[in-house]
Structure formats: C-alpha cells, structure tokens
Design a protein around this motif. Structure first.
Motif, PDB file in Angstrom:
ATOM      1  N   VAL A  23       0.897  -1.155   0.100  1.00 50.23           N
ATOM      2  CA  VAL A  23      -0.100  -0.066  -0.051  1.00 50.23           C
ATOM      3  C   VAL A  23       0.964   1.398  -0.012  1.00 50.23           C
ATOM      4  CG1 VAL A  23      -2.005  -1.116   1.235  1.00 50.23           C
ATOM      5  CG2 VAL A  23      -0.196   0.008   2.560  1.00 50.23           C
ATOM      6  N   GLN A  24       0.573   2.353  -0.518  1.00 51.90           N
ATOM      7  CA  GLN A  24       1.056   3.652  -0.651  1.00 51.90           C
ATOM      8  C   GLN A  24       1.217   4.142   0.758  1.00 51.90           C
ATOM      9  OE1 GLN A  24       2.796   4.887  -3.406  1.00 51.90           O
ATOM     10  NE2 GLN A  24       3.567   6.258  -1.652  1.00 51.90           N
TER      11      GLN A  24
ATOM     12  N   ASP B 174       5.197   7.792   4.650  1.00 46.84           N
ATOM     13  CA  ASP B 174       6.433   8.058   5.468  1.00 46.84           C
ATOM     14  C   ASP B 174       7.181   6.969   5.001  1.00 46.84           C
ATOM     15  OD1 ASP B 174       5.139   5.614   6.496  1.00 46.84           O
ATOM     16  OD2 ASP B 174       5.315   6.126   8.574  1.00 46.84           O
ATOM     17  N   GLU B 175       7.182   6.389   3.684  1.00 42.81           N
ATOM     18  CA  GLU B 175       8.235   5.338   3.242  1.00 42.81           C
ATOM     19  C   GLU B 175       8.779   5.920   2.247  1.00 42.81           C
ATOM     20  OE1 GLU B 175       9.226   2.767   4.468  1.00 42.81           O
ATOM     21  OE2 GLU B 175       7.629   1.908   5.799  1.00 42.81           O
ATOM     22  N   LYS B 176       9.922   5.999   2.166  1.00 42.60           N
ATOM     23  CA  LYS B 176      10.957   6.293   0.996  1.00 42.60           C
ATOM     24  C   LYS B 176      11.049   5.666  -0.082  1.00 42.60           C
ATOM     25  CE  LYS B 176      13.153  10.066   3.592  1.00 42.60           C
ATOM     26  NZ  LYS B 176      14.507  10.600   4.113  1.00 42.60           N
ATOM     27  N   ASP B 177       9.992   5.480  -0.853  1.00 43.10           N
ATOM     28  CA  ASP B 177      10.042   4.290  -2.041  1.00 43.10           C
ATOM     29  C   ASP B 177       9.900   4.904  -3.355  1.00 43.10           C
ATOM     30  OD1 ASP B 177       9.744   1.920  -3.314  1.00 43.10           O
ATOM     31  OD2 ASP B 177       8.274   1.070  -2.107  1.00 43.10           O
TER      32      ASP B 177
ATOM     33  N   GLU C 221       1.662  -2.781 -10.102  1.00 41.15           N
ATOM     34  CA  GLU C 221       1.206  -4.535 -10.365  1.00 41.15           C
ATOM     35  C   GLU C 221       1.443  -5.245  -9.072  1.00 41.15           C
ATOM     36  OE1 GLU C 221      -0.838  -5.570 -12.427  1.00 41.15           O
ATOM     37  OE2 GLU C 221      -0.947  -3.449 -13.619  1.00 41.15           O
ATOM     38  N   THR C 222       2.368  -4.466  -8.165  1.00 38.27           N
ATOM     39  CA  THR C 222       2.821  -5.148  -7.056  1.00 38.27           C
ATOM     40  C   THR C 222       1.929  -5.432  -6.191  1.00 38.27           C
ATOM     41  OG1 THR C 222       5.029  -4.484  -7.438  1.00 38.27           O
ATOM     42  CG2 THR C 222       4.684  -5.401  -5.314  1.00 38.27           C
ATOM     43  N   LYS C 223       1.361  -6.457  -5.667  1.00 37.07           N
ATOM     44  CA  LYS C 223       0.163  -6.698  -4.892  1.00 37.07           C
ATOM     45  C   LYS C 223       0.843  -6.852  -3.257  1.00 37.07           C
ATOM     46  CE  LYS C 223      -2.883  -5.794  -7.696  1.00 37.07           C
ATOM     47  NZ  LYS C 223      -3.621  -4.318  -7.939  1.00 37.07           N
ATOM     48  N   LYS C 224       1.770  -7.603  -3.351  1.00 37.75           N
ATOM     49  CA  LYS C 224       2.398  -7.838  -1.965  1.00 37.75           C
ATOM     50  C   LYS C 224       3.911  -7.846  -1.873  1.00 37.75           C
ATOM     51  CE  LYS C 224      -1.108 -11.778  -1.063  1.00 37.75           C
ATOM     52  NZ  LYS C 224      -1.446 -11.440   0.120  1.00 37.75           N
TER      53      LYS C 224
END
Length: 246
Positions: free
Chosen positions: A152-153, A156-159, A165-168
């Motif tokens: 999930v977006q 607070d995550e620097k990504d 398409e990434t679900k997990k």
C-alpha cells in the motif's frame, strides 16, 4: 469574642477555598516515549522559536497538551517544551515493542545485512502498521524471520517504486540497535555491539522492515557459490568448518 469567631471562621473558609481554586495545577495527559534517535525540544510552536533541548530514543516524557502536529511535554529533567507528535509513541505501543524484543531475543539468525536507505521499523509487517523507529542508512541488522504483507502507498516510506502491479511485498523481522549519543541513559539495558557512530551507546530493538531495503552481507563462500549457480540466497547457517588442505 463569639462574634469575632463567627466572622473569622467563615472568612478563613473563604480564603482556604479561594487558595485551593487558584492553586498551581500540574496538568498531565499521560506519558509517551521517544521513537527517534534525536527529537528536538522547542520553546514554542510559532515560527520564531528556539531549541531548548533534545530527547533520545526510549526516553519517557510527560504529555501536557497537544496542538496540531506538536505535543507539549515535560522531560525527565523537568524541562517543558514542544516536540513533533510523530516523534513520540504511546505507552501501549512501547509495551508492544518490548514484548516483540523479548520474543526475538533468542531466535536463531537466518541472515545478516545492512539498510540500503533510511528504513522504518514497524511492529508488524505492513506499511500502515505503527512505526517503532527509523534506522539510518548502512545500519547492521540480524534477520530472524520473514513475512509477507499487502503493498500500500504510505507517506512515511521513501520508496521510488511505482509498480502498480505489485500486490504483496516481503518483510524481514530483524534485531538491531537504536543508537544514542555518548553519556545518554536509556529505559532499556544497553548492549555491546556495532554502533552507527564512534562512542554511541546502543539500545536493542526489534521489528519488521521491508525486505528489499536490506542489503544482505553474504559470506564469501555463499557469495561465490550463488554467483556461479545464478541463485539468490535468502538465508544461511554455518554447520561446520573444515581446514583447507592447501
């Protein structure tokens, strides 16, 4: 004489009640614990303000009031000031972090690695789970477990990944250290281990991190074997050592 007493007694009662009503009050809304390596304590929340102190990971503070994104606290030394609310954790979350550390304390190490970037440590796998701490870049960790969570977006995550398409995504359960400047005490017992800066004291900590934010420190034999066989190791254990006949 009786008349004077009849006047004096009610007057004293009025004075006593008034003094009680206007007594200095020790306002408190509970307690909290610092969840950052360093949390500045500010004199106010206006644009013109000064830093009056600094708190460190694990320190307990008394919560006096809250306003917008700031919390007014009383520090262990008695100083009063404001800190950013996201730099504090509730007592219930602090207790969960202690229980998690106890759970992983004796778990065998599956792999070792270092953080590639600033990495959030969470109480459970998942970007929306409560954050316990944030490791800086290049901090050593021990991997003791693995998990999977929905992608999930999270703000607070620097990504930089934009793969819709990434679900997990994979998560690591890790043991690490929360560093503190020299001379600072902590609510937990310090341990002798690698520190992020010379002279730092360290406090043990555990939690979940995003797996791809960790660079594995592969032993040379594992790295050489993996390279020649075109495989990606995820864990390794040393079973025995044999002398090199050469």
């Amino acid at each position: 004489m009786k008349r004077k007493l009849l006047i004096a007694v009610p007057l004293l009662c009025v004075v006593g009640v008034t003094a009680w009503m206007f007594r200095p009050k020790r306002e408190s809304q509970g307690e909290a614990f610092v969840s950052e390596r360093a949390a500045p304590v500010l004199s106010g929340i206006a644009q013109v303000r000064q830093q009056v102190g600094v708190l460190h990971y694990g320190e307990r503070v008394e919560v006096l009031s809250k306003r917008n994104e700031y919390t007014k606290v009383r520090t262990p030394t008695g100083a009063v000031g404001w800190v950013e609310a996201h730099q504090l954790m509730e007592p219930a979350l602090w207790q969960r972090s202690i229980k998690l550390l106890e759970q992983v304390r004796n778990m065998p190490v599956q792999a070792r690695g270092r953080t590639k970037v600033s990495t959030n440590l969470r109480v459970l796998p998942g970007r929306t789970e409560p954050r316990l701490y944030q490791f800086a870049r290049n901090v050593p960790v021990e991997i003791v477990g693995r998990g999977v969570a929905e992608w999930v977006q999270s703000a607070d995550e620097k990504d930089s990944s934009n793969d819709a398409e990434t679900k997990k995504e994979d998560w690591f359960l890790v043991r690490g250290i929360a560093s503190r400047p020299p001379g600072e005490s902590s609510a937990r017992v310090s341990v002798a281990t690698t520190t992020t800066e010379p002279g730092d004291q360290t406090v043990p900590i555990a939690g979940w991190v995003i797996a791809r934010f960790i660079e594995l420190d592969l032993p040379d034999p594992v790295r050489e074997g993996a390279s020649s066989a075109n495989i990606r190791p995820v864990a390794w254990f040393e079973l025995n050592r044999a002398p090199d006949p050469s």
